[in-house]
Write a protein that holds these residues in place. Sequence first.
Motif, mmCIF file in Angstrom:
data_model
loop_
_atom_site.group_PDB
_atom_site.id
_atom_site.type_symbol
_atom_site.label_atom_id
_atom_site.label_comp_id
_atom_site.label_asym_id
_atom_site.label_seq_id
_atom_site.Cartn_x
_atom_site.Cartn_y
_atom_site.Cartn_z
ATOM 1 N N PRO A 14 -47.967 8.171 -59.802
ATOM 2 C CA PRO A 14 -47.880 7.199 -60.898
ATOM 3 C C PRO A 14 -46.463 6.678 -61.131
ATOM 4 O O PRO A 14 -46.273 5.500 -61.447
ATOM 5 C CB PRO A 14 -48.386 7.991 -62.110
ATOM 6 C CG PRO A 14 -49.262 9.043 -61.531
ATOM 7 C CD PRO A 14 -48.614 9.415 -60.236
ATOM 8 N N PHE A 15 -45.440 7.551 -60.969
ATOM 9 C CA PHE A 15 -44.061 7.075 -61.101
ATOM 10 C C PHE A 15 -43.732 6.049 -60.013
ATOM 11 O O PHE A 15 -43.103 5.018 -60.280
ATOM 12 C CB PHE A 15 -43.084 8.250 -61.003
ATOM 13 C CG PHE A 15 -42.773 8.889 -62.328
ATOM 14 C CD1 PHE A 15 -42.338 8.135 -63.396
ATOM 15 C CD2 PHE A 15 -42.893 10.253 -62.495
ATOM 16 C CE1 PHE A 15 -42.041 8.713 -64.625
ATOM 17 C CE2 PHE A 15 -42.606 10.851 -63.703
ATOM 18 C CZ PHE A 15 -42.181 10.083 -64.772
ATOM 19 N N PHE A 16 -44.157 6.320 -58.782
ATOM 20 C CA PHE A 16 -43.936 5.380 -57.678
ATOM 21 C C PHE A 16 -44.651 4.056 -57.952
ATOM 22 O O PHE A 16 -44.091 2.976 -57.739
ATOM 23 C CB PHE A 16 -44.440 6.012 -56.379
ATOM 24 C CG PHE A 16 -44.319 5.118 -55.184
ATOM 25 C CD1 PHE A 16 -43.078 4.817 -54.643
ATOM 26 C CD2 PHE A 16 -45.453 4.580 -54.595
ATOM 27 C CE1 PHE A 16 -42.971 3.977 -53.529
ATOM 28 C CE2 PHE A 16 -45.359 3.749 -53.483
ATOM 29 C CZ PHE A 16 -44.110 3.446 -52.954
ATOM 30 N N GLY A 17 -45.891 4.146 -58.434
ATOM 31 C CA GLY A 17 -46.629 2.941 -58.777
ATOM 32 C C GLY A 17 -45.962 2.154 -59.892
ATOM 33 O O GLY A 17 -45.935 0.915 -59.868
ATOM 34 N N ALA A 18 -45.408 2.878 -60.877
ATOM 35 C CA ALA A 18 -44.708 2.205 -61.977
ATOM 36 C C ALA A 18 -43.492 1.448 -61.463
ATOM 37 O O ALA A 18 -43.210 0.322 -61.901
ATOM 38 C CB ALA A 18 -44.292 3.228 -63.032
ATOM 39 N N ALA A 19 -42.763 2.047 -60.517
ATOM 40 C CA ALA A 19 -41.589 1.374 -59.948
ATOM 41 C C ALA A 19 -42.000 0.104 -59.194
ATOM 42 O O ALA A 19 -41.370 -0.955 -59.345
ATOM 43 C CB ALA A 19 -40.851 2.338 -59.025
ATOM 44 N N LEU A 20 -43.068 0.208 -58.390
ATOM 45 C CA LEU A 20 -43.544 -0.972 -57.668
ATOM 46 C C LEU A 20 -44.005 -2.061 -58.632
ATOM 47 O O LEU A 20 -43.711 -3.249 -58.432
ATOM 48 C CB LEU A 20 -44.685 -0.580 -56.736
ATOM 49 C CG LEU A 20 -44.339 0.160 -55.441
ATOM 50 C CD1 LEU A 20 -45.603 0.470 -54.667
ATOM 51 C CD2 LEU A 20 -43.381 -0.668 -54.595
ATOM 52 N N ALA A 21 -44.745 -1.653 -59.669
ATOM 53 C CA ALA A 21 -45.245 -2.628 -60.642
ATOM 54 C C ALA A 21 -44.091 -3.319 -61.361
ATOM 55 O O ALA A 21 -44.157 -4.510 -61.669
ATOM 56 C CB ALA A 21 -46.166 -1.939 -61.636
#
Length: 536
Positions: A14-21
């Motif tokens: 989720p942290f990685f996804g938040a960075a991409l988003a």
Amino acid sequence: MNTISLAPLAVVLPFFGAALAFILIRHTRAQRVISISILSVTLILEVFLLFAVWETGAQAVNLGGWLPPVGITMVVDQFSALMLVVSSAVSLAVLIYAAGQGMTDGDEDGPISIFHPTYLILVAGVSNAFLAGDLFNLYVGFEILLTASYVLMTLGGTTPRIRAGVTYVVVSVVSSLLFLITIAMIYAATGTVNMADLAVKLADLDQGTQLMLHLMLLVAFGIKAAVFPLSFWLPDSYPTAPAPVTAVFAGLLTKVGVYAMVRTETLLFPGDRINTLLMVVAGLTMLVGILGALAQTDIKRMLSFTLVSHIGYMVFGLAVGSVVGIGSAVFYVVHHITVQTSLFLVTGLIERRGGTANMDRLGGLAKLSPLLGVLYFIPAINLAGIPPFSGFLGKLGLMEAGVDLGTPLAFVLVGASVVTSLLTLLVMARVWNRAFWRTPEDAVHPDPILLATGTDGSSLRHSGDVNEKSTGKFAGRDAVDLLPRTMVYPTVGLVALGVSLTVLAGPLFSLSDNAAQDLVDRTPYIEAVLGEGAGQ
């Protein structure tokens, strides 16, 4: 590769996804795809973790090459794995609902570019709290999810949301400060914050010190779980947020507090020293919450009070302290996360279809949208505990545990739980009678959008009785816009998940009882972290 070694990915993804988003902040469609994809992969991973610990029992992952009790440890047992799966499943449904709402409304209800990364950070914080093997990492998990929740609650920047956000921030900061002070005192007294290590060392402290630390932790978690009398902040805070945000808050945030209470009460402070206090708190939480719900006309505020009320059932199971009681509480947590979130999503649809969530201004929804009536009716009777749904099964297990305990106070709690269930049914029936059953003309102050809707359910565009000022952003829209499929489908899925808890009640109760047995025994958790023989 050992499946449990992948447990940190439940936080990292989720942290990685938040960075991409966040990088794709100007591309809302790409943000939606990334957020939904990342959360789907996270859910699949957590299902594998649940199956792994179901077969092997509790296991720990040490991060950074540091061994416990010095290093950061993540612990996966049946309780934490079950909470991970349910929380991510619910979060995914709400995220799809929010994406559908954004596509239908043109993302005009708030800064959607900020929503997706913040939402994924919230999920990461929740997962970190469930996996935390030490008190400080649990505190970090709380702070991550609370920081994200501050942003989500104030999306759109309206005056009511900012006002509610201020109250929420103040209460949360007080709770976090108390939690941090308690962690510092525990470290000063024992030299560790690792929960498995504390389970061994806290017993060496004198009874007075133990009781003080115990009560301080209980108050800190009680505020986060919204137990009486520490629940005053919740009914004024949650209803002001956007529908998807309110739904995920109601489903998850208070349950993280409940999880922390169950984990620390069973692992760090075993025994029945404060069980009487917990029973009194449980009874008052049930009754005061449901009486507050009876006084409401706004459905979102009513559901916020029922949320508080049903936290009392979970505290009841914890207070009993037996395997049956804690197992039933674990089952009820899973049930309540799913059903309560479903009801808030349905309320968001009611507000779109009827133009308001105020029961005094609603009517005729059963005729205008039979599907909406079904989507409300099923989780409503489930929450009220009507047989054979999971709400009934969970409450029956809790009552059985109270009767088995056999103390006068336990019997009083059993009676309070019955009264609360009956009053919950009354509250749910009031919404049905007013919003769905009666005609719009019978409403006290019918919303113009209802009066401007034909008997066949089609919206009468540009009616002389309706204008943009009276109906807001929903004015002039067709019925399909008021109930878009992209919002209805995830709601249907979550309602179906609530029904599946009844169909799968046998395996779920077995898992809950096994989790409760490990919680009461403590040894599997301690040995998973510190090694074989440490829990003796």
